[in-house]
Design a protein around this motif. Structure first.
Motif, PDB file in Angstrom:
ATOM      1  N   PHE A   1     -82.578 -82.466  -9.864  1.00  0.00           N
ATOM      2  CA  PHE A   1     -82.165 -82.282  -8.202  1.00  0.00           C
ATOM      3  C   PHE A   1     -81.447 -80.954  -8.402  1.00  0.00           C
ATOM      4  O   PHE A   1     -81.362 -80.036  -9.261  1.00  0.00           O
ATOM      5  CB  PHE A   1     -80.836 -83.315  -8.096  1.00  0.00           C
TER       6      PHE A   1
ATOM      7  N   ILE B   1     -78.369 -79.275  -5.765  1.00  0.00           N
ATOM      8  CA  ILE B   1     -77.140 -79.246  -4.901  1.00  0.00           C
ATOM      9  C   ILE B   1     -77.057 -77.751  -4.242  1.00  0.00           C
ATOM     10  O   ILE B   1     -76.712 -76.985  -5.096  1.00  0.00           O
ATOM     11  CB  ILE B   1     -76.026 -80.016  -5.457  1.00  0.00           C
TER      12      ILE B   1
ATOM     13  N   GLY C   1     -67.869 -74.435   1.905  1.00  0.00           N
ATOM     14  CA  GLY C   1     -67.639 -75.678   1.367  1.00  0.00           C
ATOM     15  C   GLY C   1     -68.623 -76.940   1.735  1.00  0.00           C
ATOM     16  O   GLY C   1     -68.393 -78.052   1.803  1.00  0.00           O
ATOM     17  N   PHE C   2     -69.686 -76.284   2.516  1.00  0.00           N
ATOM     18  CA  PHE C   2     -70.694 -76.999   3.133  1.00  0.00           C
ATOM     19  C   PHE C   2     -71.693 -77.274   1.821  1.00  0.00           C
ATOM     20  O   PHE C   2     -72.323 -76.507   1.382  1.00  0.00           O
ATOM     21  CB  PHE C   2     -71.626 -76.523   4.232  1.00  0.00           C
ATOM     22  N   PHE C   3     -72.044 -78.672   1.757  1.00  0.00           N
ATOM     23  CA  PHE C   3     -72.826 -79.049   0.439  1.00  0.00           C
ATOM     24  C   PHE C   3     -73.948 -79.672   1.181  1.00  0.00           C
ATOM     25  O   PHE C   3     -73.854 -80.451   2.268  1.00  0.00           O
ATOM     26  CB  PHE C   3     -72.285 -79.952  -0.503  1.00  0.00           C
ATOM     27  N   SER C   4     -75.134 -79.501   0.448  1.00  0.00           N
ATOM     28  CA  SER C   4     -76.463 -80.163   0.873  1.00  0.00           C
ATOM     29  C   SER C   4     -77.061 -80.529  -0.487  1.00  0.00           C
ATOM     30  O   SER C   4     -76.899 -79.858  -1.522  1.00  0.00           O
ATOM     31  CB  SER C   4     -77.283 -79.570   1.894  1.00  0.00           C
ATOM     32  N   VAL C   5     -78.206 -81.268  -0.267  1.00  0.00           N
ATOM     33  CA  VAL C   5     -79.058 -81.482  -1.396  1.00  0.00           C
ATOM     34  C   VAL C   5     -80.560 -80.641  -1.161  1.00  0.00           C
ATOM     35  O   VAL C   5     -81.058 -80.935   0.108  1.00  0.00           O
ATOM     36  CB  VAL C   5     -79.246 -83.121  -1.422  1.00  0.00           C
TER      37      VAL C   5
ATOM     38  N   ARG D   1     -75.967 -75.872  -7.516  1.00  0.00           N
ATOM     39  CA  ARG D   1     -75.235 -76.699  -8.510  1.00  0.00           C
ATOM     40  C   ARG D   1     -76.130 -77.635  -9.255  1.00  0.00           C
ATOM     41  O   ARG D   1     -77.020 -78.225  -8.534  1.00  0.00           O
ATOM     42  CB  ARG D   1     -74.111 -77.324  -8.309  1.00  0.00           C
TER      43      ARG D   1
ATOM     44  N   LYS E   1     -75.693 -80.507 -12.288  1.00  0.00           N
ATOM     45  CA  LYS E   1     -74.710 -80.947 -13.386  1.00  0.00           C
ATOM     46  C   LYS E   1     -73.678 -80.180 -13.279  1.00  0.00           C
ATOM     47  O   LYS E   1     -72.834 -79.999 -12.354  1.00  0.00           O
ATOM     48  CB  LYS E   1     -75.334 -81.122 -14.539  1.00  0.00           C
ATOM     49  N   LYS E   2     -73.220 -79.600 -14.401  1.00  0.00           N
ATOM     50  CA  LYS E   2     -72.194 -78.713 -14.586  1.00  0.00           C
ATOM     51  C   LYS E   2     -72.532 -77.074 -14.589  1.00  0.00           C
ATOM     52  O   LYS E   2     -71.635 -76.273 -14.608  1.00  0.00           O
ATOM     53  CB  LYS E   2     -71.432 -78.847 -16.017  1.00  0.00           C
TER      54      LYS E   2
END
Lengths: 241, 241
Positions: free
Chosen positions: B23, B25, B31-35, B194, B196-197
């Motif tokens: 996936f 991210i 600070g706006f997150f989306s996929v 992003r 995972k880590k």
């Protein structure tokens, strides 16, 4: 009650209900990011629930409190079956979604604010990892005693979680180690949901053994565990005689 | 070259190639997150590309440099058509993926390290928002002059981006305002991936007008813009006579 900025989970469900889209990003407190099943997960009808959830819900009877009712999939199912159900959720958007979908009793309320003012319940359900709302051992004991005072003698708690130890993913095993180093239960999972610019507070998950330890002395005991796939499980708690 | 920890984008493609999942991210610097569309997007065959990309790729000829080649979907298509293609990417995992998929010339290399040592090219492609690799105006001018020195007279740059102004989403309009307040071009979009880590460094996007301003005095000019959906576009650049 969540602020607008914290209501990531509820807003995602709200957008899914109104526009058919939405997503759910899960952030763990070590910087591990993943994508959740998405808001559609919280709308799936009874026939598509995992088997362990369908089995667990058969234990619900009488007057039911749904703690963290989300989009209302469990509450609405029980209401359709003729039970009286009260849904509470800390998310204002989630409660809007529940009402829009026809749940008759739905309130924006934190689990820490429940009391006998809601009446007496025969069943408390905490599905979909909501057992984690019990929080740390201290808070869990306080909550479970409170639940005891607002339930009938034959009451049951039906609570779902996921066993964090059922994994071979290196990043998850590393996380257990990270927890040990900071003096926590290895599987105590601290996560939050992000959706656009919204981000929830942190939540916790824990394993069956951790649960057993936490409930000691609260007047509740495990009647049975119903295991699902990938470490998912439901605990049925009853009052100690 | 990205470190292991920064190679979020490449690792997602690597996992998709080997396990069929993964996936993506997208985090914006407010600070706006989306996929994102996910790693599968970077593997889709020519027949499924958006129309503006299929039209754009027809401008490729001769010896081709693919800057930010990702999983190699454009480079492999051109290689299959008989062109000599060199793919470069800052992501070690992406280059592993390209090699595994059969790209003959694939190197872990930042766009800022390209030089005549790679030979002379007739086409430079920067597809899938890779025009943003030109970065800020200063870096863009420096890079475009460098591209000029390593290309033939009739060379073309085929570069794709997305016009950040084509939106009515409140969070995006707010972001333009946020940029104005900090003295940036309103549509200058600072994002990172992003997985995972893992987390990449920040990338930029810009509009057609911003691009026209940036390339002035570099010896390149816009031959044409090919517009796609939702603000996506390809710019074809040629050398100023």
């Amino acid at each position: 009650m969540l602020t607008r900025q914290q209501d990531a989970f509820g807003q995602a469900m709200y957008d899914y209900l109104h526009r058919g889209d939405g997503f759910e990003i899960i952030e763990r407190d070590d910087g591990f990011f993943s994508v959740g099943g998405g808001p559609q997960t919280y709308f799936i009808p009874h026939g598509q629930w995992p088997a362990h959830q369908r089995e667990a819900i058969r234990h619900a009877r009488g007057r039911v409190l749904d703690v963290g009712c989300g989009a209302g999939r469990h509450a609405l199912y029980l209401q359709e079956r003729g039970l009286e159900v009260v849904g509470i959720d800390i998310s204002p958007r989630a409660i809007e979604v529940c009402k829009r979908r026809g749940l008759r009793h739905a309130h924006v309320l934190s689990v820490t604010r429940v009391s006998r003012r809601l009446g007496i319940f025969d069943t408390i359900i905490m599905m979909g990892n909501n057992l984690g709302l019990l929080g740390n051992p201290k808070r869990a004991r306080w909550l479970l005693r409170r639940f005891r005072a607002m339930t009938s003698c034959e009451a049951r708690i039906i609570g779902e979680s996921r066993d964090p130890y059922v994994t071979e993913t290196p990043e998850h095993l590393e996380y257990h180690e990270f927890n040990r180093k900071r003096g926590r239960l290895p599987g105590q999972l601290r996560i939050r949901v992000r959706y656009k610019k919204l981000v929830t507070p942190w939540y916790l998950l824990f394993s069956q053994d951790e649960l057993k330890g936490i409930i000691q002395g609260t007047g509740w005991e495990v009647e049975t565990f119903i295991d699902g796939e990938a470490g998912m499980y439901v605990a049925i708690l009853r009052k100690v005689a």
